[in-house]
Design an enzyme around this catalytic site. Structure first.
Site, PDB file in Angstrom:
ATOM      1  N   ASP A 112       1.393  -4.454 -14.868  1.00  0.00           N
ATOM      2  CA  ASP A 112       0.803  -4.323 -13.696  1.00  0.00           C
ATOM      3  C   ASP A 112       0.187  -4.066 -12.163  1.00  0.00           C
ATOM      4  O   ASP A 112      -0.211  -3.762 -11.432  1.00  0.00           O
ATOM      5  CB  ASP A 112       1.022  -6.151 -13.702  1.00  0.00           C
ATOM      6  CG  ASP A 112       2.810  -5.661 -12.870  1.00  0.00           C
ATOM      7  OD1 ASP A 112       3.478  -5.141 -13.674  1.00  0.00           O
ATOM      8  OD2 ASP A 112       3.326  -7.163 -12.832  1.00  0.00           O
ATOM      9  N   HIS A 113       2.154  -3.147 -12.334  1.00  0.00           N
ATOM     10  CA  HIS A 113       2.213  -2.102 -10.581  1.00  0.00           C
ATOM     11  C   HIS A 113       3.669  -1.197 -11.117  1.00  0.00           C
ATOM     12  O   HIS A 113       4.384  -1.363 -12.532  1.00  0.00           O
ATOM     13  CB  HIS A 113       2.041  -2.829  -9.474  1.00  0.00           C
ATOM     14  CG  HIS A 113       2.938  -3.646  -9.717  1.00  0.00           C
ATOM     15  ND1 HIS A 113       4.650  -3.459  -9.208  1.00  0.00           N
ATOM     16  CD2 HIS A 113       3.225  -5.418  -9.970  1.00  0.00           C
ATOM     17  CE1 HIS A 113       5.015  -4.970  -9.286  1.00  0.00           C
ATOM     18  NE2 HIS A 113       4.276  -5.895  -9.637  1.00  0.00           N
ATOM     19  N   HIS A 170      12.221  -7.006 -14.226  1.00  0.00           N
ATOM     20  CA  HIS A 170      12.236  -7.631 -12.913  1.00  0.00           C
ATOM     21  C   HIS A 170      13.837  -7.785 -12.202  1.00  0.00           C
ATOM     22  O   HIS A 170      14.668  -8.766 -13.217  1.00  0.00           O
ATOM     23  CB  HIS A 170      11.470  -8.988 -12.608  1.00  0.00           C
ATOM     24  CG  HIS A 170      11.132  -9.921 -11.149  1.00  0.00           C
ATOM     25  ND1 HIS A 170      12.065  -9.831  -9.986  1.00  0.00           N
ATOM     26  CD2 HIS A 170       9.849  -9.296 -10.851  1.00  0.00           C
ATOM     27  CE1 HIS A 170      11.353 -10.414  -9.058  1.00  0.00           C
ATOM     28  NE2 HIS A 170       9.892  -9.441  -9.311  1.00  0.00           N
ATOM     29  N   GLU A 195       6.066  -5.581 -17.110  1.00  0.00           N
ATOM     30  CA  GLU A 195       5.789  -6.262 -15.188  1.00  0.00           C
ATOM     31  C   GLU A 195       6.572  -4.726 -14.534  1.00  0.00           C
ATOM     32  O   GLU A 195       7.847  -4.610 -15.076  1.00  0.00           O
ATOM     33  CB  GLU A 195       6.854  -7.423 -15.357  1.00  0.00           C
ATOM     34  CG  GLU A 195       8.211  -6.976 -13.562  1.00  0.00           C
ATOM     35  CD  GLU A 195       6.918  -8.301 -12.405  1.00  0.00           C
ATOM     36  OE1 GLU A 195       7.101  -7.396 -11.774  1.00  0.00           O
ATOM     37  OE2 GLU A 195       6.550  -8.759 -12.323  1.00  0.00           O
ATOM     38  N   THR A 236       2.323  -8.877  -8.808  1.00  0.00           N
ATOM     39  CA  THR A 236       1.537  -8.796  -9.824  1.00  0.00           C
ATOM     40  C   THR A 236       0.459  -9.533 -10.140  1.00  0.00           C
ATOM     41  O   THR A 236      -0.716  -8.978 -10.643  1.00  0.00           O
ATOM     42  CB  THR A 236       2.554  -9.408 -10.722  1.00  0.00           C
ATOM     43  OG1 THR A 236       4.283  -9.064 -10.861  1.00  0.00           O
ATOM     44  CG2 THR A 236       2.025 -10.286 -12.473  1.00  0.00           C
TER      45      THR A 236
END
Length: 649
Positions: free
Chosen positions: A509-510, A457, A285, A325
């Site tokens: 994911d990013h 996150h 994440e 995501t």
């Protein structure tokens, strides 16, 4: 502030108060962003001017219903208890919504450096995760109390200034009320038909774009434009030409097309004996490349991943396709360019698509998606469950689809040491994956696992006592715990009988943020990717520019697989590979080749830039017709294939 001496005193007073508060919020955000934004005086003045227009639009939307009420309210009821109660209550509630939205804008800006967008719309829909996240990230009683107190104080101040008295005691003629209502309605209609949120995006500086917007206006705009039709809003070329171009770009010595001219379906043939290890993809994440020491970070917060990078195959120049995501999941499962609007993961009719699971299941593998939260969020379970994956997650919502229920395994409470709004900690999701791998190995089944982590996150919380940064204090702490959990995962599986025959992919994911001074900040899409434990492969770095969509074509070539594919990705080690990457926002679609970039945007616009990654500089350049053709071909055909079921198995 002296109140207007007529029935509309409260309405005009509320609008004026809203405009003043909006001005103050915009000023605070400009001050906050100024060190990074690269704003000129002209840019700041433009942000204020455009922002005022958007703010007026929000004020009109907020007050038009009350204006109609005032038009129709009989004079004899104007000073009645009923009207007083209705006006005070309506004013208080509307002002409370406004103040809460301003509070939310500051927290949203701190996370995304932007005004409300599709992410905020998602947050409104997925209330459990969002409310839990807010409660764990911020002192919620103080936040709510502060909003109520500020609303009460401003309502009291407006009352002391005579705003309500002037409205209740006025005798405004019906003809004047009609004129005022027509004026307000006319302004609203002008806004609806002539002003768009894209007007704020004329600037090349993304900070200036976001500062020009109004939060509530942007929220409504995002809600109404959840998906953009490429063939309606973007530059097009003849479909035959577009597919011819993209087929030429995807051609390689080992590929042979199997479908017609409007297809990219092809066979990949390798003459060597295939190697078929287990595959575990760990999707991390919000993990920017610059968190790692290898890419310049001085905090030593990723010692495990830096060590893995030195002993594995590290892609040093890979880019995520988007900023969410679900966009990363789209790229990592379907290997397709990003199309405008929402990720395919979130769209309708996204079942039975050709995915990585299609290839692995055809070769006898079990494919499983592991997620520490509730996969109902962002439509993940429906997407993965209907595209070849079994599911292991935390069950919070009752299933409606019985077929999906049969594919789903719940992580039990007994297997959870720590959990926050987004799900179990990374250590716990790894334990679930290890347990599943043990069971599959015992049953003689090779496995392909897609693990989605959540610990990096907000609210950045994790089990205490694991690292030297207190839980919930910073992004750096979450990154360091994420790295620690990877270390524990590898330490545990090294003793497993299936470990030596298992390839592990670590990829983000990013990135952690996407905002910057450029229209698309390419550096904020730079992610790490590591192939670890590949049979017979020596440690190396792969410096060529590539994308998330290239991961499986490259890995399968290393393993000498022959297979059929519908992927846009290519083997980056092939002699025919031409470096390129595709990155996007919800509306902007960028296509990069070495030293240059084209950005496609709504209203059939295209802009060309020179791009210097070493200096993170993007400069306007004359349009490169070949680059434009490559860009349009990839995005147009990807949209066409999905829309016309060409991505299905």
């Amino acid at each position: 502030m002296k109140s207007v001496q007529n029935r509309y005193a409260v309405l005009f007073g509320f609008a004026g108060l809203f405009l003043v508060l909006s001005f103050l919020v915009r000023t605070a955000l400009i001050i906050w962003a100024f060190p990074q934004a690269g704003l000129s005086l002209t840019g700041i003045l433009s942000a204020y001017a455009k922002g005022f227009v958007f703010d007026v639009g929000v004020a009109l939307f907020f007050t038009i219903a009350y204006a109609l009420y005032l038009l129709l309210l009989p004079q004899k009821l104007n000073n009645s208890l009923l009207n007083r109660a209705f006006t005070y209550t309506g004013f208080f509630l509307a002002l409370m919504i406004v103040i809460f939205s301003f509070f939310a804008e500051f927290t949203f800006w701190g996370e995304y450096a932007g005004r409300f967008d599709f992410i905020a719309v998602d947050y409104l829909i997925y209330t459990y995760e969002v409310i839990s996240n807010i409660n764990q990230s911020y002192p919620l009683p103080l936040l709510i109390g502060g909003v109520l107190l500020a609303t009460a104080l401003l309502t009291w101040w407006c009352s002391r200034r005579g705003m309500f008295r002037n409205s209740f005691q006025s005798r405004t003629p019906f003809s004047k009320r009609i004129a005022i209502f027509i004026l307000l309605l006319g302004g609203l209609l002008i806004h609806v038909f002539l002003v768009s949120n894209t007007w704020a995006e004329k600037s090349k500086n993304r900070y200036q774009q976001e500062l020009s917007k109004a939060g509530i206006y942007s929220f409504v705009s995002a809600y109404l434009n959840n998906e953009l039709a490429y063939d309606k809003y973007y530059l097009l070329e003849d479909d035959n030409k577009a597919f011819t171009t993209v087929r030429q770009q995807l051609q390689s010595p080992d590929a042979q097309y199997l479908g017609n001219g409007h297809s990219i379906y092809r066979s990949i043939t390798d003459t060597l004996a295939p190697v078929k290890p287990n595959i575990i993809m760990v999707t991390i994440e919000s993990f920017s490349a610059d968190f790692m020491t290898r890419f310049g970070n001085k905090g030593n917060i990723t010692p495990v991943l830096d060590s893995i990078a030195q002993n594995g195959i590290l892609f040093t120049n890979m880019y995520a396709t988007g900023t969410r995501t679900v966009r990363g999941m789209e790229a990592l499962t379907l290997a397709v360019p990003p199309t405008p609007g929402q990720s395919i993961v979130r769209r309708r009719n996204n079942e039975n698509l050709f995915s990585a699971a299609t290839i692995f299941r055809k070769n006898g593998y079990e494919a499983t998606f592991f997620y520490g939260g509730d996969g109902y969020f962002d439509n993940m379970n429906k997407f993965f469950g209907n595209n070849g994956y079994d599911i292991t997650d935390r069950l919070r919502h009752r299933l409606v689809d019985d077929q999906l229920a049969a594919k789903r395994t719940n992580i039990p409470d007994s297997a959870v040491q720590f959990e926050n709004a987004w799900g179990v900690c990374d250590e716990d999701i790894y334990k679930a994956a290890i347990k599943s791998a043990d069971e599959k190995y015992a049953a003689g089944k090779p496995f392909y696992d897609f693990i989605m982590t959540t610990s990096n996150h907000r609210p950045f919380t994790y089990p205490v006592g694991k690292i030297d940064i207190p839980s919930g204090t910073s992004r750096e702490g979450a990154v360091k715990y994420t790295d620690y959990a990877i270390g524990q995962f590898l330490k545990t599986i090294q003793d497993k009988p299936w470990y030596k025959n298992t390839v592990i992919i670590f990829v983000a994911d990013h990135c952690a943020s996407s905002a910057g001074k450029n229209e698309i900040e390419v550096s904020k899409y730079h992610i790490p990717c590591i192939f670890f434990n590949v049979p017979g492969a020596a440690a190396q770095e792969i410096p060529v520019m590539c994308s998330q969509i290239d991961i499986y074509p490259t890995l399968l070539k290393m393993l000498h697989w022959s297979y059929n594919t519908n992927f846009y990705g290519k083997n980056v080690l092939d002699s025919s590979y031409q470096p390129r990457a595709m990155v996007s926002t919800y509306q902007k679609l960028a296509y990069l080749e070495t030293g240059k970039m084209v950005i496609l945007s709504p209203q059939q616009k295209a802009q060309c830039f020179s791009w210097n990654p070493a200096q993170n500089e993007e400069q306007p350049a004359p349009m490169d017709s070949t680059l434009l053709s490559h860009s349009v071909a990839h995005y147009q055909t990807a949209y066409s294939l999905f829309k016309n079921n060409g991505m299905r198995k």
